[in-house]
Design an enzyme around this catalytic site. Structure first.
Site, PDB file in Angstrom:
ATOM      1  N   CYS A 136     -37.863 -46.506  26.815  1.00 54.25           N
ATOM      2  CA  CYS A 136     -36.539 -46.329  26.205  1.00 54.25           C
ATOM      3  C   CYS A 136     -36.553 -46.637  24.709  1.00 54.25           C
ATOM      4  O   CYS A 136     -36.491 -47.800  24.307  1.00 54.25           O
ATOM      5  CB  CYS A 136     -35.517 -47.212  26.922  1.00 54.25           C
ATOM      6  SG  CYS A 136     -33.871 -47.088  26.212  1.00 54.25           S
ATOM      7  N   CYS A 139     -33.423 -48.384  23.408  1.00 51.57           N
ATOM      8  CA  CYS A 139     -33.322 -49.807  23.759  1.00 51.57           C
ATOM      9  C   CYS A 139     -34.273 -50.634  22.905  1.00 51.57           C
ATOM     10  O   CYS A 139     -33.937 -51.713  22.443  1.00 51.57           O
ATOM     11  CB  CYS A 139     -33.707 -50.064  25.220  1.00 51.57           C
ATOM     12  SG  CYS A 139     -33.097 -48.887  26.393  1.00 51.57           S
ATOM     13  N   ASP A 140     -35.502 -50.152  22.728  1.00 55.77           N
ATOM     14  CA  ASP A 140     -36.564 -50.991  22.171  1.00 55.77           C
ATOM     15  C   ASP A 140     -37.053 -50.575  20.784  1.00 55.77           C
ATOM     16  O   ASP A 140     -37.855 -51.285  20.176  1.00 55.77           O
ATOM     17  CB  ASP A 140     -37.766 -51.006  23.136  1.00 55.77           C
ATOM     18  CG  ASP A 140     -37.372 -51.553  24.504  1.00 55.77           C
ATOM     19  OD1 ASP A 140     -36.463 -52.409  24.550  1.00 55.77           O
ATOM     20  OD2 ASP A 140     -37.944 -51.122  25.513  1.00 55.77           O
TER      21      ASP A 140
END
Ligand code: NDP
Length: 315
Positions: A136, A139-140
């Site tokens: 992701c 997300c990261d």
């Protein structure tokens, strides 16, 4: 154990689950929705959704899912944060166990459990998962500001993640196993026009390289194999994002519903009907070819209408 009855249980959120909830609520089925581990589904980890009709400027996936959720709530859907742990589809009404140790007895079930990101299956990938290996970018990606990363895959997800990461990272390698991308032309154009994205054609990762120091682990590179010549090479980098597609979330239904060879739920052509009367499926969990937010939403609408008709005319 607490037991409650419902005309319609919707398992899963995302565009399919929330749309089913909107339609089922408006049809007075008083649906209960179990949102699952990732409320809102995969669109909550994407960036901007640009191809959903009605949003000429695009819309953030998180906002879009929140809008759909609030729309379902407005019509009275009982949306719960939690999971259904088991279902018994052998007799109607269906018995479903929740993660809070209660039982739901459902006249109909709409399955909208979606799909999850696939992993390469390398041992080193599991070692560094969450420590430099991710599925992701939104997300990261933040952790890789001005660093060097790779995205693995050649579809729309890989292209989207590469373009997103190129705005944060110093350099992005897009590693693809063939010599042409599967991604849509518009996404391909963005990849090719990003000066800090380098496509590494005809290669697959065979090992994630890294360091383990006490309790800390980090990625230092990736070993690749040329899919044509079988030659190997290494690239130094700080993070690897895997974007090689998804598998349907059907574990809960194995042995109880007809699934195809890739474990997608089989539905009757043009409907949401599964092989068990009163059980309907919508969205990515039964869609191996389109997998779009709009097709999932359409599937949710169809499933709610099918459930309503079933309750009205059941034998
Ligand atoms: P796809 O199945 O479309 O693409 C997967 C990619 O990963 C392919 O390029 C495939 O290679 C590659 N791949 C698969 N397995 C491996 C492996 N073991 N090793 C190396 N590479 C591998 O998945 P996506 O998640 O990209 O997209 C799924 C669906 O969602 C599509 O329909 C897509 O259009 C849609 N989508 C749409 C978006 C949008 O419209 N904004 C955004 C994101 C997704 P190969 O090409 O050789 O098969």
């Amino acid at each position: 154990m607490q037991e409650e009855k419902t005309k319609c249980l919707i398992i899963g959120s995302g565009p399919a689950g929330y749309t089913a909830a909107i339609y089922a609520s408006r049809a007075n089925l008083h649906p209960i929705v179990y949102e699952g581990m990732q409320p809102g589904g995969q669109l909550t980890i994407t960036t901007i959704v640009e191809n959903y009709p009605g949003y000429p400027e695009g819309k953030s996936g998180i906002e879009m899912m929140d809008d759909m959720r609030r729309q379902a709530l407005r019509f009275g859907a009982d949306i719960r944060t939690g999971e259904i742990l088991s279902v018994d589809l052998s007799q109607r009404p269906f018995t479903c166990k929740t993660d809070s140790d209660s039982i739901i007895i459902a006249d109909t079930i709409i399955i909208a459990t979606g799909s999850s990101a696939r992993w390469l299956g390398l041992e080193s990938e599991s070692v560094y998962r969450g420590y430099g290996v991710s599925t992701c970018a939104t997300c990261d990606g933040f952790f890789y500001r001005n660093k060097v990363v790779a995205v693995v895959g050649g579809g729309d997800t890989a292209a989207e993640e590469a373009v997103y990461l190129s705005t944060i990272c110093k350099k992005v390698y897009l590693i693809h196993r063939r010599d042409e991308l599967r991604a849509s032309k518009v996404m391909q154009k963005r990849v090719f026009e990003s000066p800090n994205i380098e496509v590494v054609w005809n290669h697959i990762p065979i090992e994630i390289l890294g360091q383990i120091e006490g309790f800390s682990k980090y990625v230092t590179g990736v070993r690749l194999e040329n899919t044509k010549t079988k030659e190997e090479k290494e690239i130094a980098l700080d993070g690897v994002f895997i974007a090689i597609g998804h598998h349907p979330n059907t574990e809960l239904f194995k042995g109880q519903l007809a699934l195809d060879e890739e474990n997608y739920i089989i539905t009757q052509a043009g409907t949401s009907l599964t092989n068990v009367k009163g059980v309907f499926a919508a969205g990515d969990v039964q869609d191996r070819s389109y997998k779009q937010a709009i097709t999932a939403a359409a599937g949710g609408c169809r499933a709610a209408i099918d459930a309503e008709r079933f309750l009205k005319f059941q034998d």
